[in-house]
Motif scaffolding. Structure first.
Motif, PDB file in Angstrom:
ATOM      1  N   HIS A 185     -13.656  15.936  -3.914  1.00 49.68           N
ATOM      2  CA  HIS A 185     -12.470  16.133  -4.750  1.00 49.68           C
ATOM      3  C   HIS A 185     -12.876  16.680  -6.103  1.00 49.68           C
ATOM      4  N   THR A 186     -11.918  17.378  -6.730  1.00 53.24           N
ATOM      5  CA  THR A 186     -12.156  17.869  -8.078  1.00 53.24           C
ATOM      6  C   THR A 186     -11.973  16.717  -9.062  1.00 53.24           C
ATOM      7  N   PRO A 187     -12.474  16.859 -10.291  1.00 56.50           N
ATOM      8  CA  PRO A 187     -12.348  15.761 -11.251  1.00 56.50           C
ATOM      9  C   PRO A 187     -10.900  15.320 -11.426  1.00 56.50           C
ATOM     10  N   THR A 188     -10.732  14.044 -11.666  1.00 60.78           N
ATOM     11  CA  THR A 188      -9.390  13.483 -11.781  1.00 60.78           C
ATOM     12  C   THR A 188      -8.939  13.312 -13.223  1.00 60.78           C
ATOM     13  N   ASP A 189      -9.842  13.642 -14.162  1.00 59.06           N
ATOM     14  CA  ASP A 189      -9.521  13.327 -15.554  1.00 59.06           C
ATOM     15  C   ASP A 189      -9.585  14.543 -16.471  1.00 59.06           C
ATOM     16  N   ILE A 190      -9.194  15.681 -15.957  1.00 60.99           N
ATOM     17  CA  ILE A 190      -9.229  16.892 -16.771  1.00 60.99           C
ATOM     18  C   ILE A 190      -7.842  17.498 -16.921  1.00 60.99           C
ATOM     19  N   ASN A 230      -7.731  18.589  -6.292  1.00 56.63           N
ATOM     20  CA  ASN A 230      -7.893  19.148  -4.943  1.00 56.63           C
ATOM     21  C   ASN A 230      -8.830  18.246  -4.155  1.00 56.63           C
ATOM     22  N   ILE A 231      -8.349  17.784  -3.018  1.00 54.54           N
ATOM     23  CA  ILE A 231      -9.180  16.975  -2.124  1.00 54.54           C
ATOM     24  C   ILE A 231      -9.513  17.828  -0.912  1.00 54.54           C
ATOM     25  N   LEU A 232     -10.804  18.024  -0.708  1.00 51.65           N
ATOM     26  CA  LEU A 232     -11.238  18.868   0.404  1.00 51.65           C
ATOM     27  C   LEU A 232     -11.767  17.967   1.507  1.00 51.65           C
ATOM     28  N   ILE A 233     -11.184  18.086   2.681  1.00 48.63           N
ATOM     29  CA  ILE A 233     -11.618  17.273   3.825  1.00 48.63           C
ATOM     30  C   ILE A 233     -12.057  18.225   4.923  1.00 48.63           C
ATOM     31  N   ILE A 234     -13.278  18.044   5.377  1.00 51.18           N
ATOM     32  CA  ILE A 234     -13.845  18.968   6.363  1.00 51.18           C
ATOM     33  C   ILE A 234     -14.234  18.209   7.621  1.00 51.18           C
ATOM     34  N   LEU A 275       2.641  11.379  -1.626  1.00 50.31           N
ATOM     35  CA  LEU A 275       1.516  11.570  -2.550  1.00 50.31           C
ATOM     36  C   LEU A 275       1.040  13.013  -2.579  1.00 50.31           C
ATOM     37  N   ARG A 276       1.327  13.750  -1.553  1.00 51.30           N
ATOM     38  CA  ARG A 276       0.778  15.098  -1.362  1.00 51.30           C
ATOM     39  C   ARG A 276       1.703  16.127  -1.999  1.00 51.30           C
ATOM     40  N   LYS A 277       1.164  16.948  -2.913  1.00 53.49           N
ATOM     41  CA  LYS A 277       1.994  17.977  -3.555  1.00 53.49           C
ATOM     42  C   LYS A 277       1.999  19.271  -2.758  1.00 53.49           C
ATOM     43  N   GLY A 278       0.937  19.466  -2.011  1.00 53.27           N
ATOM     44  CA  GLY A 278       0.805  20.706  -1.257  1.00 53.27           C
ATOM     45  C   GLY A 278      -0.593  20.817  -0.719  1.00 53.27           C
ATOM     46  N   GLY A 279      -0.965  22.040  -0.364  1.00 54.37           N
ATOM     47  CA  GLY A 279      -2.315  22.239   0.135  1.00 54.37           C
ATOM     48  C   GLY A 279      -2.358  23.271   1.236  1.00 54.37           C
TER      49      GLY A 279
END
Lengths: 222, 106
Positions: B42-47, B52-56, B88-92
């Protein structure tokens, strides 16, 4: 023998127009990538019922469906993107009136499958099924003969439970095609127990052999 | 191999909850359905930006995906999970990738 497959969806109202365009286009070009998927057409439901779209198509064999279409990359990359419930791009919503159904027919004529298309999915109570099916098939044939503009009346038992090992909700799939709205009105106005049920949208009653129904209406291929 | 890559976008304040649900609710059943997790980043949560959460996931071939898809439809826990995370999901995006010959990671 032809396999007719129909998927009935409810697409979310908030789906962005460009996503919907891509989704709709996907079905119009699928035959270029999977030639075994024939007569692919996505209809938009005109009725005020829950489903918004119907995807109809044809396979010439179960091998074409199960061994070619199901594992095909286009199916995974294009269709599953929008229809897989886990996918972040999923645009379909659950509805009790949706379906993945298929049936076999020996009398399918693609050239007649154009016009005002009415899809009726029925769930018939198991104890009534055989008798009801025989009576429905006989009456449906009789009715079609009386309506000049009814070009298709194709009725079959849903086979999806047999294929996938799940309990299929719908028991019967009935595809009807009319040349125009007048032909549909004529059909619905006929003096017949089936036409009466159709006028009533197969209202479910405790004593009725029909336990549930899903009806969609769309224009196809004019 | 084929890699299924889901990129899920969430609000920063929902990232932890999403990942917790993924790990505790979705992942155990996904493994039972023969899905192999390769990465979860995932990308940083505090910026101050969406996360973005990447699941492979790794798939042996397209037939493997066909079987996974079939098993998912029959798995009630998967549907229950979707119900929990939808809000919880905005898109992707969801994409399938094929490794190149020269890719260090195949």
């Amino acid at each position: 023998m032809t396999i007719r497959r129909l998927e009935v969806y409810k697409i979310g109202l908030e789906t962005p127009p460009q996503t919907l365009d891509r989704f709709e286009r996907m079905f119009s070009v699928i035959g270029q990538y999977i030639p075994q998927v024939q007569e692919s057409f996505l209809g938009k439901n005109l009725l005020d019922t829950e489903p918004t779209h119907v995807w109809e198509h044809t396979f010439e064999s179960w091998n074409d469906f199960l061994e070619v279409y199901m594992p095909h990359p286009y199916h995974a990359c294009a269709l599953d993107r929008y229809l897989g419930p886990e996918s972040p791009e999923c645009i379909f919503e659950m509805t009790t009136k949706g379906a993945h159904v298929y049936y076999e027919t020996g009398e399918w004529r693609p050239l007649l499958n154009r016009g005002l298309k009415r899809l009726v999915l029925l769930r018939v109570r198991s104890q009534a099924e055989q008798q009801f099916t025989e009576a429905l098939v006989e009456e449906a044939q009789r009715l079609q003969a009386q309506v000049r503009g009814m070009t298709v009346s194709s009725l079959g038992r849903d086979l999806s439970g047999n294929i996938w090992g799940w309990v299929s909700w719908w028991t019967h799939v009935w595809e009807q095609v009319f040349l125009d709205e007048d032909a549909l009105k004529t059909y619905l106005g006929l003096d017949s127990w089936v036409a009466e049920q159709e006028r009533d949208n197969w209202q479910v009653r405790p004593d009725s052999p029909v336990e549930d129904v899903s009806i969609t209406l769309y224009w196809k291929g004019h | 191999m084929i890699y299924l890559v889901d990129n899920i976008i969430v609000e920063p304040e929902n990232a932890e909850k999403y990942l917790e649900l993924f790990q505790t609710v979705y992942l155990p059943d996904a493994r039972k359905r023969d899905l192999e997790l390769v990465a979860c980043w995932h990308t940083p949560t505090d910026i101050g930006e969406d996360v973005n959460i990447l699941i492979i996931w790794a798939l042996r071939d397209w037939k493997h995906w066909d079987q996974v898809r079939h098993d998912s439809v029959l798995d009630l826990s998967m549907w229950a999970w979707v119900d929990q995370i939808k809000a919880l999901r905005k898109g992707g995006t969801r994409r399938f990738f094929l490794p190149t010959e020269f890719s260090p990671f195949k």
